[in-house]
Design an enzyme around this catalytic site. Structure first.
Site, PDB file in Angstrom:
ATOM      1  N   LYS A 268       0.757  -1.322   0.094  1.00  0.00           N
ATOM      2  CA  LYS A 268       0.078   0.010   0.181  1.00  0.00           C
ATOM      3  C   LYS A 268       0.789   1.181  -0.031  1.00  0.00           C
ATOM      4  O   LYS A 268       1.752   1.242   1.037  1.00  0.00           O
ATOM      5  CB  LYS A 268      -0.889   0.034   1.082  1.00  0.00           C
ATOM      6  CG  LYS A 268      -1.960  -1.037   1.351  1.00  0.00           C
ATOM      7  CD  LYS A 268      -3.095  -0.767   0.317  1.00  0.00           C
ATOM      8  CE  LYS A 268      -4.123   0.503   0.449  1.00  0.00           C
ATOM      9  NZ  LYS A 268      -5.040   0.547  -0.526  1.00  0.00           N
ATOM     10  N   HIS A 269       0.684   2.052  -0.910  1.00  0.00           N
ATOM     11  CA  HIS A 269       1.650   3.486  -0.988  1.00  0.00           C
ATOM     12  C   HIS A 269       2.999   3.183  -0.905  1.00  0.00           C
ATOM     13  O   HIS A 269       3.617   3.827  -0.191  1.00  0.00           O
ATOM     14  CB  HIS A 269       1.046   4.222   0.109  1.00  0.00           C
ATOM     15  CG  HIS A 269      -0.347   4.948  -0.455  1.00  0.00           C
ATOM     16  ND1 HIS A 269      -0.311   6.127  -1.204  1.00  0.00           N
ATOM     17  CD2 HIS A 269      -1.585   4.636  -0.046  1.00  0.00           C
ATOM     18  CE1 HIS A 269      -1.568   6.241  -1.599  1.00  0.00           C
ATOM     19  NE2 HIS A 269      -2.348   5.698  -0.955  1.00  0.00           N
ATOM     20  N   ASN A 431      12.111   6.236   7.176  1.00  0.00           N
ATOM     21  CA  ASN A 431      12.811   5.078   8.132  1.00  0.00           C
ATOM     22  C   ASN A 431      11.771   4.114   8.426  1.00  0.00           C
ATOM     23  O   ASN A 431      10.566   4.391   8.583  1.00  0.00           O
ATOM     24  CB  ASN A 431      13.261   5.990   9.570  1.00  0.00           C
ATOM     25  CG  ASN A 431      14.493   6.723   9.379  1.00  0.00           C
ATOM     26  OD1 ASN A 431      15.368   6.481   8.518  1.00  0.00           O
ATOM     27  ND2 ASN A 431      14.637   7.764  10.137  1.00  0.00           N
ATOM     28  N   HIS A 597      14.013   5.166  -0.811  1.00  0.00           N
ATOM     29  CA  HIS A 597      13.211   6.413  -1.225  1.00  0.00           C
ATOM     30  C   HIS A 597      12.565   6.386  -2.522  1.00  0.00           C
ATOM     31  O   HIS A 597      13.679   5.929  -3.370  1.00  0.00           O
ATOM     32  CB  HIS A 597      13.708   7.731  -0.658  1.00  0.00           C
ATOM     33  CG  HIS A 597      13.833   7.882   0.853  1.00  0.00           C
ATOM     34  ND1 HIS A 597      12.820   8.204   1.517  1.00  0.00           N
ATOM     35  CD2 HIS A 597      14.898   7.804   1.627  1.00  0.00           C
ATOM     36  CE1 HIS A 597      13.279   8.243   2.939  1.00  0.00           C
ATOM     37  NE2 HIS A 597      14.562   7.895   3.033  1.00  0.00           N
TER      38      HIS A 597
END
Ligand code: 5GP
Length: 597
Positions: A268-269, A431, A597
């Site tokens: 999810k996301h 994180n 990221h």
């Protein structure tokens, strides 16, 4: 030395006349092509047609105007004691000191929606050839590709034209001009000609509906458009779907290789809500996972485990499976609310089921298990281009070699879970920390603003720890025996159990919640929860960086953590190791930071 001869051939004629006049006034002879020469001549400035200079007329409607040895010899001639000059003169040529060219408006023609043939006709050939020749020979020649540079170039004429450094910078601009021009052509042809994995997929929109247009494509490479690592078998994937799919696929692929087991992830996301490998499902978990009496294949079990880490977050997930999806897995997926799946393949009956899901709009992607992306990855953010080498080295058992605590032993299942937790957080937005048990993530903490050097990393450990608590308390006898009414749907039961465990309902919410039961359930008290949590053990914890204080270990101890893997390398390592020893944990320092990221 003053500029003696300039060649001007421009599609964008803005500023042309003033520039030509400035050059001519300084004593420079002007050569030019059809339309450009006409504009200069009409302004009363002397100009020689390139066709006169070459002795060769423009032919084929201008397709060939400047492609001539006299022109290219004139541009490429070196200052080498007259050697090149002699050859040039022998063919009737003369040196050209400045080339001013801008190209046929290819992108503007495409943007207008022109037919294929018109777009092709607007691919400039002679222009880029002259620009590249002049840029290569910038040691002697100045190359100008945009009207914005005309004024500064005119300003240098009294002192002999642009100096060497300026010519080099003009050459850089010129190569950048032709590179972007050719990229635009190649991308357009890719969109026109390629289908499937090498083609361009238009997306409904980007991250948000207002972010249009949006598309996805394989990278252009010296070998042509690279195939994307997946093929769309069903549905129309969106931007976030594909970010999920590509991250989730990398996760399960690496996990399956590391453990030798079927692997699954529920995203999810762009972070996993859960991830798991196959491990037999004990009977007592079946009612908790709502699968009593179901026969599940190994692949289906892996998915069930990944989905059941955090079934609330996994609602509407993007699924990744390292294996060929079988009937058992497809039947499990059939009843889940999910957006799409990426997998190594599909058995025909499984594909049929998935294609029928969500009225045919369920996204089904077939991954290419053999696909390996380039080692360098690029992205742009706010007009800035980033490059980095990909985190290509797989997480392996070597990350567990450096056990730093008094307790050294790691069972095979502990090793499996430590690999799983590390690989899961490798593909989690940082994180992050992750807890795993029995081949299954049971709490993933993603995207915390915690700084690795500050106390706040513990927030991430707490956040994921709360998920572990919820996961484990779903097995509490009081949760298992909640007296649901007949007809309460599966996902509603799952949600109701979680809210019961969390115990922070408003009176209004409670009023609605309680209607789902035959009788009002007794609350689950804080002390009952704490008592039950004490029975949780054998849990693994992985962190994507070092622990800067012992507090993360203290928090983890109340979630049954027995095994830890972290990067290590903090000033507080000794304190963190001492804390792990106090709780009899076994901790390895991997030396590997896993930010993502
Ligand atoms: P003009 O308006 O002067 O007739 O044409 C200028 C355009 O022709 C410029 O954009 C220039 O890049 C392009 N050009 C110059 N030489 C050639 C050539 O030999 N072939 C083609 N196709 N284009 C050229």
């Amino acid at each position: 030395m003053p500029l003696k001869r300039a060649l001007l051939s421009v599609s964008d004629k803005s500023g042309l006349v003033d520039f030509a006049k400035g050059l001519a006034d300084s004593g420079c002879e002007l050569l030019s092509t059809g339309g450009t020469a006409k504009a200069i001549r009409e302004a009363g400035i002397p100009v020689i047609d390139v066709s006169e200079f070459t002795g060769s007329p423009e032919i084929m409607d201008g397709r060939v105007k400047t492609l001539h040895p006299r022109v290219h010899g004139g541009i490429l001639m070196r200052d080498n004691d007259g050697l090149d000059l002699a050859q040039l003169e022998s063919i009737g040529g003369a040196p050209i000191d400045l080339v001013c060219v801008n190209l046929y408006p290819f992108s503007a023609t495409v943007a207008k929606g022109a037919p294929f043939a018109d777009c092709i006709e607007n691919i400039d050939i002679g222009g880029p050839t002259m620009v590249r020749a002049a840029a290569k020979n910038h040691a002697r020649v100045a190359v100008v590709v945009e009207p914005a540079d005309y004024a500064s170039i005119l300003a240098t004429l009294p002192s002999g034209g642009p100096p060497a450094e300026a010519r080099a910078m003009l050459a850089l601009k010129a190569f950048s001009h032709t590179a972007t021009y050719d990229t635009a052509i190649a991308e357009w042809m890719q969109a026109q000609l390629c289908k499937g994995k090498t083609g361009v997929t238009t997306l409904k929109y980007g991250c948000n509906p207002q972010q249009k247009p949006a598309s996805v494509r394989g990278l252009l490479s010296p070998q042509g458009p690279m195939p994307m690592p997946f093929e769309v078998l069903c549905g129309t994937p969106g931007f976030i779907n594909l970010l999920d799919a590509l991250n989730a696929w990398q996760l399960v692929r690496e996990l399956a290789v590391a453990t030798g087991l079927p692997a699954a992830a529920s995203f999810k996301h762009v972070s996993p809500a859960g991830a798991a490998v196959y491990a037999e499902l004990p009977d007592e978990l079946r009612p908790v996972y709502e699968c009593v009496g179901k026969t599940l294949s190994k692949t289906a079990t892996a998915y069930l485990r990944s989905r059941q880490a955090d079934p609330l977050c996994s609602f509407g997930d993007f699924v990744a499976i390292s294996e060929v999806v079988d009937l058992s897995t497809a039947e499990l997926l059939k009843i889940e609310v999910s957006d799409g799946i990426i997998a190594a393949g599909y058995e025909p009956e499984a594909l049929e089921i998935l294609r029928a899901k969500k009225g045919g709009s369920y996204i089904v992607l077939q991954a290419d298990p053999a696909y390996d992306p380039p080692l360098e990855e690029q992205r742009t953010v706010f007009g800035t281009s980033f490059r980095q080498s990909r985190a290509a080295d797989p997480v392996g058992l070597a990350t567990l070699d450096n056990v730093v605590t008094q307790k050294k032993e790691l069972s095979d299942s502990a090793k499996r879970d430590l690999l799983l937790a590390q690989i899961a957080i490798k593909y989690t937005q940082s994180n992050s920390v992750g807890y795993a048990k029995d081949g299954q993530m049971i709490g993933v903490g993603a995207g915390q603003q915690a700084c690795a050097r500050r106390r706040s990393r513990v927030d991430c450990v707490k956040l994921a720890g709360r998920k572990v608590e919820t996961w484990y308390l779903r097995q509490h006898p009081k949760v298992r025996s909640l007296p649901f009414k007949e007809g309460v749907k599966r996902q509603e039961r799952i949600n109701a159990r979680v809210r019961y465990i969390e115990g922070d309902m408003t009176p209004i919410e409670y009023k609605q919640w309680v209607t789902q039961f035959e009788s009002e359930p007794e609350p689950l008290s804080t002390s009952e929860k704490a008592e039950f949590m004490k029975t949780l053990d054998g849990v693994t914890l992985a962190s994507d960086a070092f622990f800067p204080f012992r507090d993360s270990i203290d928090v983890a101890s109340s979630r049954g953590v027995a095994y830890v893997v972290a990067a290590g390398g903090s000033k507080a390592d000794a304190e963190v190791i001492a804390a792990a020893d106090e709780y009899s944990m076994t901790m390895a320092f991997s030396g590997l930071r896993l930010f993502h990221h």
